[in-house]
Design a protein around this motif. Sequence first.
Motif, PDB file in Angstrom:
ATOM      1  N   GLN A  87       0.790  -1.118  -0.028  1.00 56.38           N
ATOM      2  CA  GLN A  87      -0.065  -0.021  -0.036  1.00 56.38           C
ATOM      3  C   GLN A  87       0.897   1.413   0.011  1.00 56.38           C
ATOM      4  O   GLN A  87       0.351   2.407   0.151  1.00 56.38           O
ATOM      5  CB  GLN A  87      -1.052  -0.037   1.342  1.00 56.38           C
ATOM      6  N   ASN A 127       0.504   5.143   3.737  1.00 60.68           N
ATOM      7  CA  ASN A 127      -1.047   4.780   3.846  1.00 60.68           C
ATOM      8  C   ASN A 127      -1.131   4.125   4.829  1.00 60.68           C
ATOM      9  O   ASN A 127      -2.152   3.229   4.775  1.00 60.68           O
ATOM     10  CB  ASN A 127      -1.385   4.400   2.493  1.00 60.68           C
ATOM     11  N   ASP A 128      -0.554   4.289   6.116  1.00 55.40           N
ATOM     12  CA  ASP A 128      -0.935   3.282   7.142  1.00 55.40           C
ATOM     13  C   ASP A 128      -1.673   4.133   8.254  1.00 55.40           C
ATOM     14  O   ASP A 128      -2.080   5.174   8.145  1.00 55.40           O
ATOM     15  CB  ASP A 128       0.583   2.753   7.849  1.00 55.40           C
ATOM     16  N   ALA A 129      -2.278   3.257   9.437  1.00 55.28           N
ATOM     17  CA  ALA A 129      -3.170   3.918  10.327  1.00 55.28           C
ATOM     18  C   ALA A 129      -2.566   5.140  10.760  1.00 55.28           C
ATOM     19  O   ALA A 129      -3.205   6.029  11.384  1.00 55.28           O
ATOM     20  CB  ALA A 129      -3.761   2.849  11.055  1.00 55.28           C
ATOM     21  N   ARG A 173       1.710   9.617  13.546  1.00 56.36           N
ATOM     22  CA  ARG A 173       0.837   9.690  14.697  1.00 56.36           C
ATOM     23  C   ARG A 173       1.074   8.830  15.819  1.00 56.36           C
ATOM     24  O   ARG A 173       1.423   7.553  15.455  1.00 56.36           O
ATOM     25  CB  ARG A 173      -0.632   9.595  14.308  1.00 56.36           C
ATOM     26  N   SER A 204      -3.687   8.182  19.872  1.00 59.27           N
ATOM     27  CA  SER A 204      -4.961   8.862  19.049  1.00 59.27           C
ATOM     28  C   SER A 204      -4.730  10.255  18.944  1.00 59.27           C
ATOM     29  O   SER A 204      -5.013  10.875  17.805  1.00 59.27           O
ATOM     30  CB  SER A 204      -6.157   8.533  19.690  1.00 59.27           C
ATOM     31  N   SER A 205      -3.881  10.791  19.736  1.00 61.05           N
ATOM     32  CA  SER A 205      -3.768  12.393  19.494  1.00 61.05           C
ATOM     33  C   SER A 205      -2.616  12.981  19.775  1.00 61.05           C
ATOM     34  O   SER A 205      -2.158  14.059  20.112  1.00 61.05           O
ATOM     35  CB  SER A 205      -5.019  13.046  20.385  1.00 61.05           C
ATOM     36  N   LYS A 240       1.359  13.374  17.868  1.00 61.02           N
ATOM     37  CA  LYS A 240       2.295  13.373  16.937  1.00 61.02           C
ATOM     38  C   LYS A 240       3.669  13.523  17.036  1.00 61.02           C
ATOM     39  O   LYS A 240       4.108  14.508  17.585  1.00 61.02           O
ATOM     40  CB  LYS A 240       1.533  14.458  15.727  1.00 61.02           C
ATOM     41  N   TYR A 264      -2.343  16.921  20.641  1.00 56.97           N
ATOM     42  CA  TYR A 264      -3.279  17.581  19.919  1.00 56.97           C
ATOM     43  C   TYR A 264      -4.970  17.485  20.679  1.00 56.97           C
ATOM     44  O   TYR A 264      -5.048  16.390  21.157  1.00 56.97           O
ATOM     45  CB  TYR A 264      -3.659  17.093  18.476  1.00 56.97           C
ATOM     46  N   PHE A 265      -5.663  18.480  20.878  1.00 64.25           N
ATOM     47  CA  PHE A 265      -6.752  18.396  21.606  1.00 64.25           C
ATOM     48  C   PHE A 265      -7.901  19.002  20.641  1.00 64.25           C
ATOM     49  O   PHE A 265      -7.803  19.579  19.650  1.00 64.25           O
ATOM     50  CB  PHE A 265      -6.846  19.366  22.870  1.00 64.25           C
ATOM     51  N   LEU A 284     -10.664   1.433  12.677  1.00 60.16           N
ATOM     52  CA  LEU A 284      -9.594   0.532  11.993  1.00 60.16           C
ATOM     53  C   LEU A 284      -9.116  -0.505  13.278  1.00 60.16           C
ATOM     54  O   LEU A 284      -8.824   0.085  14.227  1.00 60.16           O
ATOM     55  CB  LEU A 284      -8.448   1.486  11.544  1.00 60.16           C
ATOM     56  N   SER A 302      -8.071   2.329  16.095  1.00 58.32           N
ATOM     57  CA  SER A 302      -8.140   3.628  15.972  1.00 58.32           C
ATOM     58  C   SER A 302      -9.081   4.381  15.188  1.00 58.32           C
ATOM     59  O   SER A 302      -9.739   3.482  14.311  1.00 58.32           O
ATOM     60  CB  SER A 302      -6.758   4.198  15.383  1.00 58.32           C
ATOM     61  N   ARG A 318     -11.456   7.423  13.250  1.00 61.32           N
ATOM     62  CA  ARG A 318     -11.425   8.652  12.200  1.00 61.32           C
ATOM     63  C   ARG A 318     -13.032   9.206  12.322  1.00 61.32           C
ATOM     64  O   ARG A 318     -13.852   8.394  12.105  1.00 61.32           O
ATOM     65  CB  ARG A 318     -11.231   8.340  10.996  1.00 61.32           C
ATOM     66  N   PRO A 335      -8.790  11.846  13.656  1.00 63.86           N
ATOM     67  CA  PRO A 335      -7.775  12.144  14.611  1.00 63.86           C
ATOM     68  C   PRO A 335      -7.819  13.689  14.713  1.00 63.86           C
ATOM     69  O   PRO A 335      -7.709  14.255  13.667  1.00 63.86           O
ATOM     70  CB  PRO A 335      -6.520  11.240  14.408  1.00 63.86           C
ATOM     71  N   ARG A 336      -7.399  14.050  15.928  1.00 61.81           N
ATOM     72  CA  ARG A 336      -7.249  15.621  16.225  1.00 61.81           C
ATOM     73  C   ARG A 336      -6.230  16.333  15.139  1.00 61.81           C
ATOM     74  O   ARG A 336      -6.546  17.589  14.834  1.00 61.81           O
ATOM     75  CB  ARG A 336      -7.024  15.963  17.610  1.00 61.81           C
ATOM     76  N   ASP A 337      -5.149  15.481  15.135  1.00 66.00           N
ATOM     77  CA  ASP A 337      -3.903  16.321  14.230  1.00 66.00           C
ATOM     78  C   ASP A 337      -4.370  16.423  12.825  1.00 66.00           C
ATOM     79  O   ASP A 337      -3.902  17.288  12.071  1.00 66.00           O
ATOM     80  CB  ASP A 337      -2.876  15.490  14.127  1.00 66.00           C
ATOM     81  N   VAL A 338      -5.565  15.884  12.239  1.00 65.30           N
ATOM     82  CA  VAL A 338      -6.126  16.178  10.948  1.00 65.30           C
ATOM     83  C   VAL A 338      -7.241  16.980  10.632  1.00 65.30           C
ATOM     84  O   VAL A 338      -7.963  17.036   9.966  1.00 65.30           O
ATOM     85  CB  VAL A 338      -5.916  14.903   9.980  1.00 65.30           C
ATOM     86  N   LYS A 339      -7.574  17.389  12.103  1.00 66.49           N
ATOM     87  CA  LYS A 339      -8.744  18.079  11.908  1.00 66.49           C
ATOM     88  C   LYS A 339      -8.873  19.255  11.139  1.00 66.49           C
ATOM     89  O   LYS A 339      -8.115  20.062  11.106  1.00 66.49           O
ATOM     90  CB  LYS A 339      -9.102  18.617  13.619  1.00 66.49           C
ATOM     91  N   MET A 356      -7.202   6.727   4.211  1.00 67.19           N
ATOM     92  CA  MET A 356      -6.977   7.191   5.359  1.00 67.19           C
ATOM     93  C   MET A 356      -6.424   5.872   6.303  1.00 67.19           C
ATOM     94  O   MET A 356      -6.747   5.773   7.365  1.00 67.19           O
ATOM     95  CB  MET A 356      -8.164   7.683   6.125  1.00 67.19           C
ATOM     96  N   GLY A 357      -5.710   4.979   5.547  1.00 66.17           N
ATOM     97  CA  GLY A 357      -4.937   3.948   6.258  1.00 66.17           C
ATOM     98  C   GLY A 357      -5.824   2.776   6.526  1.00 66.17           C
ATOM     99  O   GLY A 357      -5.785   1.808   7.248  1.00 66.17           O
ATOM    100  N   SER A 358      -7.410   2.966   5.880  1.00 69.77           N
ATOM    101  CA  SER A 358      -8.202   1.881   6.140  1.00 69.77           C
ATOM    102  C   SER A 358      -8.077   0.844   5.263  1.00 69.77           C
ATOM    103  O   SER A 358      -7.522   0.816   4.479  1.00 69.77           O
ATOM    104  CB  SER A 358      -9.750   2.437   6.457  1.00 69.77           C
ATOM    105  N   GLU A 359      -9.124  -0.091   5.418  1.00 73.61           N
ATOM    106  CA  GLU A 359      -9.285  -1.348   4.621  1.00 73.61           C
ATOM    107  C   GLU A 359     -10.094  -0.798   3.247  1.00 73.61           C
ATOM    108  O   GLU A 359     -10.550  -1.590   2.555  1.00 73.61           O
ATOM    109  CB  GLU A 359      -9.865  -2.647   5.133  1.00 73.61           C
TER     110      GLU A 359
END
Lengths: 398, 258
Positions: free
Chosen positions: A293, A328-330, A357, A360-361, A363, A397-398, B50, B58, B60, B83-87, B126-129
């Motif tokens: 991928q 293209n990873d999670a 990342r 979850s929040s 980076k 990140y919040f 995911l 994780s 989204r 996730p917040r970093d891509v908001k 987004m890294g999904s299937e």
Amino acid sequence: MIKGLTIIGLTLAVCAGTPASGSDWSGYISGEYRYFSHDPLYPEQRIQYWSLATQPEYYREWEGGDQSFTFTPFARWDRFDERRSHWDIRELNGYWNLDDWQLVAGVSRVFWGVTESNHLIDIINQTDTLEGVDGEEKLGQPMVHGTWTQDWGALDLFLLLGFRERTFTGESGRIRSPLVVDVDNPIYESPRENKHIDYAVRWSNSYDIWDIGVYYFYGTSRDPRLEPGVNDEGEAVLIPHYDIIGQLGLDAQVFLGNWTLKLEALDQRRREEKYAAAVAGFEYTFVGVLESQVDIGTLVEYSHDTRGNASTSPFANDIFLGMRLTPNDAQSTELIVGLVYDLDYDGEVYRIEASRRLFSSWKISFEAQTYSGIDQRDPLLYPVRDDDFLQLDIAWYF
Amino acid sequence: MKQLLVLLLMLVTMTAAAETPEEKGLRIAQEADAYDTGFTDFTADMLMTLRNKKGDESIREIRVRTLEVEGDGDKSLSIFDRPRDVKGTAMLTYTHGLKPDDQWLYLPALKRVKRINSRNKSGPFMGSEFAYEDLGSQEIEKYTYKFLRDEACGDLQCYVIEQYPAYKYSGYTRRVVWVDKEFYRPMKVVFYDRKNELLKTLTNSGYQQYLDHYWRADKMDMENHQTGKSTTLSWSNYQFKTGLTDRDFIKSKLKNYK
């Protein structure tokens, strides 16, 4: 700036009358560590630096997003570099969506351009050079910005209310010239100094595989000439001179299968002089290499400036070769490595940027830059030849 | 009179028999497309979960707005909240039939609108299937079809149809789709990779009817048999005919969707 703030006040007054359909705070807090691998060339400088930064954003919208208010302050505190401890209002504006028209009034940011190595035509906002060597961080610009969208494209009209001076590293900071820039005594060509009202008009559109934009800017140059001088204490410094310029800019992209061809060009009149500059290149993407991928993009860009050695830009006659790795990873991992080769002086600058990342929040970002074979005659790179560095940044990140 | 009736019956039977599996597959796809036409526009919230092989999750959160375009693929807008970093990241797509989509991505950190080279839609979203080609609007001309058989699918009766991508650079050689006979809802899709090996299975469940006509699944589970990873899309807040227009799907508005 004052005018900009007045407009914000008005915006708030108008918006406050109607109930909000959504509002929220978001943003980040980050810690950064920089390590320079060579001893400093200038006495006040250090090997290691660390700093903390935050950029919260308040956003509130009305009428399902047809009106909104955004406030984005930014601040950095640097443990050792006094001038790098700074703050700015990146955004403080009101937005109205009026069918064919969109209006933004207040402090805002706008980016123009298509190439990766050299952000040549981007001009609306001043560069915050304290924030990074790639010139991608910008100061907030007070403006009234209208966008008129029709079938023939989008027309952007800007009134830029007041000028933001470029930020420069102080004595204790690295990646700077031997003489520091006296940011307290800039010289303006306009008698109105930093209150000169600049304007810009841009047309842009997409035609099938083509994206194209043309603009004209008239006002104070974002890119100062730095002339030797003496500061209030009688020390030798560089004095920034901000000229009035007229600039015509062009950006174009065409998509041909896995190829993307890119061009940015400008033609500028500054006092009695006239010069042109361009950056052109391509990106070729290998999609899903070896049945995985992972995408790999290869980038080649050439920059030219007709001022040659007298250019204020480090991209006077340079080739950029780069590679972008996107797994293209999670965790949204990204990696870009690049090399800028100076055809005039044979110098090379290597650069790596990576980010991923965590949980979850969070980076984590890594950046490194190294210089090789920098010639004594190279006026922009010779003074920073020993400023090879590694940088690690962790943000929540919040 | 009796002879005429026999003749007519024979004619009807012959016409039916003359429909090849390819024609029947296409006809069912056309009927399904006709059934879903006229929704005009919709907005919805998507929660994407995911899961990797170890079961780590994780998420989204994405707001989706779609505008039906007659005679071409739909226009859609995806706004990322987590996730917040891509908001604040927003993606605008003009999907097309056989020619590549037009796609722009707004990156809030740089205030930059970047056009994406979208010729190849086989990459993961987004890294999904889910690949981009799984999420785009499903235009009839994107595939050629072959009816395989009738089969029970849970409590329902389904047509089983094989679909072959007609556009270049797909990640699949074929997909096998189970659609229910009453409302043409895709219940299950099995994907075969470029080597024609079993790759993924999508299972749709929790179908709800909107405006007394249009069906949308609340839950879509995509399982990758080769990697052991999976992705679940949970949809909520579906609203149809909200009054969106072409003007809501333009590049210059991307930075103002938050």
